[in-house]
Design a protein around this motif. Structure first.
Motif, PDB file in Angstrom:
ATOM      1  N   VAL A  25       2.204 -12.558  -6.037  1.00 14.66           N
ATOM      2  CA  VAL A  25       0.669 -12.556  -5.998  1.00 14.66           C
ATOM      3  C   VAL A  25       0.412 -11.081  -6.634  1.00 14.66           C
ATOM      4  O   VAL A  25       1.119 -10.072  -6.433  1.00 14.66           O
ATOM      5  N   LYS A  26      -0.542 -11.210  -7.619  1.00  9.78           N
ATOM      6  CA  LYS A  26      -0.924 -10.077  -8.641  1.00  9.78           C
ATOM      7  C   LYS A  26      -2.398  -9.590  -7.853  1.00  9.78           C
ATOM      8  O   LYS A  26      -3.141 -10.253  -7.640  1.00  9.78           O
ATOM      9  N   ILE A  27      -2.023  -8.145  -7.651  1.00 15.07           N
ATOM     10  CA  ILE A  27      -3.396  -7.623  -7.488  1.00 15.07           C
ATOM     11  C   ILE A  27      -4.025  -6.724  -8.790  1.00 15.07           C
ATOM     12  O   ILE A  27      -3.124  -5.882  -9.169  1.00 15.07           O
ATOM     13  N   LEU A  28      -4.909  -7.040  -9.109  1.00 15.00           N
ATOM     14  CA  LEU A  28      -5.423  -6.615 -10.535  1.00 15.00           C
ATOM     15  C   LEU A  28      -6.425  -5.632 -10.017  1.00 15.00           C
ATOM     16  O   LEU A  28      -7.495  -5.807  -9.391  1.00 15.00           O
ATOM     17  N   VAL A  29      -6.036  -3.997 -10.498  1.00 15.66           N
ATOM     18  CA  VAL A  29      -7.032  -3.151 -10.224  1.00 15.66           C
ATOM     19  C   VAL A  29      -7.634  -2.486 -11.758  1.00 15.66           C
ATOM     20  O   VAL A  29      -6.972  -2.446 -12.579  1.00 15.66           O
ATOM     21  N   PRO A  30      -9.044  -2.946 -11.694  1.00 16.25           N
ATOM     22  CA  PRO A  30      -9.758  -2.903 -12.939  1.00 16.25           C
ATOM     23  C   PRO A  30     -10.182  -1.256 -13.482  1.00 16.25           C
ATOM     24  O   PRO A  30     -10.722  -1.009 -14.362  1.00 16.25           O
ATOM     25  N   PHE A  31      -8.937  -0.175 -13.145  1.00 16.81           N
ATOM     26  CA  PHE A  31      -9.243   0.983 -13.440  1.00 16.81           C
ATOM     27  C   PHE A  31      -7.716   1.402 -13.757  1.00 16.81           C
ATOM     28  O   PHE A  31      -6.563   0.922 -13.141  1.00 16.81           O
ATOM     29  N   GLY A  32      -7.633   2.801 -14.073  1.00 13.67           N
ATOM     30  CA  GLY A  32      -6.033   3.326 -14.341  1.00 13.67           C
ATOM     31  C   GLY A  32      -5.576   3.901 -13.147  1.00 13.67           C
ATOM     32  O   GLY A  32      -6.298   3.937 -12.090  1.00 13.67           O
ATOM     33  N   PRO A  33      -4.285   4.234 -13.313  1.00 14.61           N
ATOM     34  CA  PRO A  33      -3.429   4.556 -12.056  1.00 14.61           C
ATOM     35  C   PRO A  33      -3.997   6.033 -11.463  1.00 14.61           C
ATOM     36  O   PRO A  33      -4.560   6.518 -12.528  1.00 14.61           O
ATOM     37  N   GLY A  34      -3.942   6.272 -10.254  1.00 13.22           N
ATOM     38  CA  GLY A  34      -4.368   7.325  -9.835  1.00 13.22           C
ATOM     39  C   GLY A  34      -5.624   7.485  -9.007  1.00 13.22           C
ATOM     40  O   GLY A  34      -5.932   8.332  -8.357  1.00 13.22           O
ATOM     41  N   GLY A  35      -6.488   6.423  -9.295  1.00 14.70           N
ATOM     42  CA  GLY A  35      -7.896   6.443  -8.796  1.00 14.70           C
ATOM     43  C   GLY A  35      -7.482   5.932  -7.258  1.00 14.70           C
ATOM     44  O   GLY A  35      -6.577   5.378  -6.808  1.00 14.70           O
TER      45      GLY A  35
END
Length: 324
Positions: free
Chosen positions: A34-44
């Motif tokens: 399963v892919k969890i797509l985060v529409p922002f960069g790492p660390g947020g």
């Protein structure tokens, strides 16, 4: 049913077998990555929450939940990618205030609509910081406003997404100060430029700003929530000086609305239970999030996101931000 029976008869056994395979696949969900797509960069905050929950989901299901960061265009690039993915529950959107509440009122041309998604779980809500340089001459919101109004030139306010831009704009309208806005790829970049003295303040969420505040890299002048943060009780709320000012952010897990209902329900229980797993919940609270009730189902989660979108539409109008 008659039409379905007719088609089955025409197609023969393979059709029925296909139906059975589909049902079995849904019953066994998840049966693959399963892919969890985060529409922002790492660390947020969205990235941190997704990794906490994803790791717990892997433990419970025995299947990989892979985090994929797709930053850009205030979250629109990654969110659109989820919109265009198969509606099978194997591509999740780590939604946020920026993508599902603020963007629709900030941009004339959108590559998705919030109604394209169903929110299956809400991680919680959190206020933003108002950050300044450690050596800034003002120690309170009142002193900051006085300093800003004493200058002939406006101060610079940086933002990395919609949920950090709107609190800044609302602060302008509420206090009467003037900012020049500076856009960044993400909130971390705006904090780095604040430290370097290129901007005068930024309004990231508390998850992003926490480590920078605790290390002394920047200073938290205030929080945007109506009450002070339990993690930073010495940091004033802007509402203490300006009672009409209060704004929060949130994050959630969403899927395409066409995703089968049984998979949505499965995700709701899996994710809400993962959030309330003691070690995950401890970290969620340490980050400053206020969790929603564990028993919330899809209807409550989706309704929360709709209400927040309505609220942020009002905030953006009050802040007099013209859609781009």
């Amino acid at each position: 049913m008659k039409r379905r029976d007719l088609l089955a008869g025409l197609a023969g056994v393979p059709f029925a077998a296909g139906l059975g395979a589909t049902a079995a696949a849904q019953d066994a969900y998840p049966n693959r990555l399963v892919k969890i797509l985060v529409p922002f960069g790492p660390g947020g905050s969205t990235d941190i929450i997704s990794r906490l929950v994803g790791k717990q989901l892997e433990t419970v299901t025995g299947k990989p939940f892979v985090i994929e960061n797709k930053p850009g265009a205030t979250g629109m690039i990654g969110t659109t990618q989820v919109k265009n993915a198969p509606a099978d529950g194997y591509t999740l959107l780590l939604g946020s205030t920026s993508t599902l509440a603020a963007n629709p009122s900030l941009y004339k041309q959108m590559t998705y609509d919030p109604s394209d998604f169903t929110t299956v779980a809400v991680n919680g809500s959190i206020g933003n910081f108002m950050l300044v340089k450690p050596d800034a001459p003002y120690k309170t919101v009142k002193e900051f406003v006085a300093y800003a109004k004493s200058r002939k030139e406006p101060l610079f306010s940086g933002y990395g997404n919609a949920s950090s831009r709107v609190p800044s704009a609302l602060f302008e309208v509420t206090t009467g100060v003037k900012f020049e806005e500076v856009a960044y790829r993400d909130a971390v970049a705006s904090i780095q430029d604040l430290h370097a003295g290129r901007v005068d303040c930024v309004f990231p969420d508390q998850v992003v700003g926490e480590s920078y505040v605790r290390s002394g890299y920047v200073r938290a002048l205030a929080v945007t929530s109506r009450e002070r943060s339990a993690l930073f009780p010495d940091v004033e709320a802007i509402a203490e000086t300006y009672p009409d000012y209060a704004i929060i952010a949130y994050s959630c897990f969403s899927v395409r609305k066409e995703t089968p209902d049984d998979i949505k329900r499965k995700l709701n229980r899996l994710i809400m239970d993962a959030i309330y797993e003691p070690s995950v919940m401890e970290r969620v609270r340490q980050l400053g999030f206020n969790p929603v009730p564990r028993e919330w189902g899809i209807d409550q989660c989706d309704a929360f996101v709709v209400r927040e979108r309505e609220d942020w539409t009002k905030y953006i109008k009050l802040a007099k931000i013209e859609p781009q």
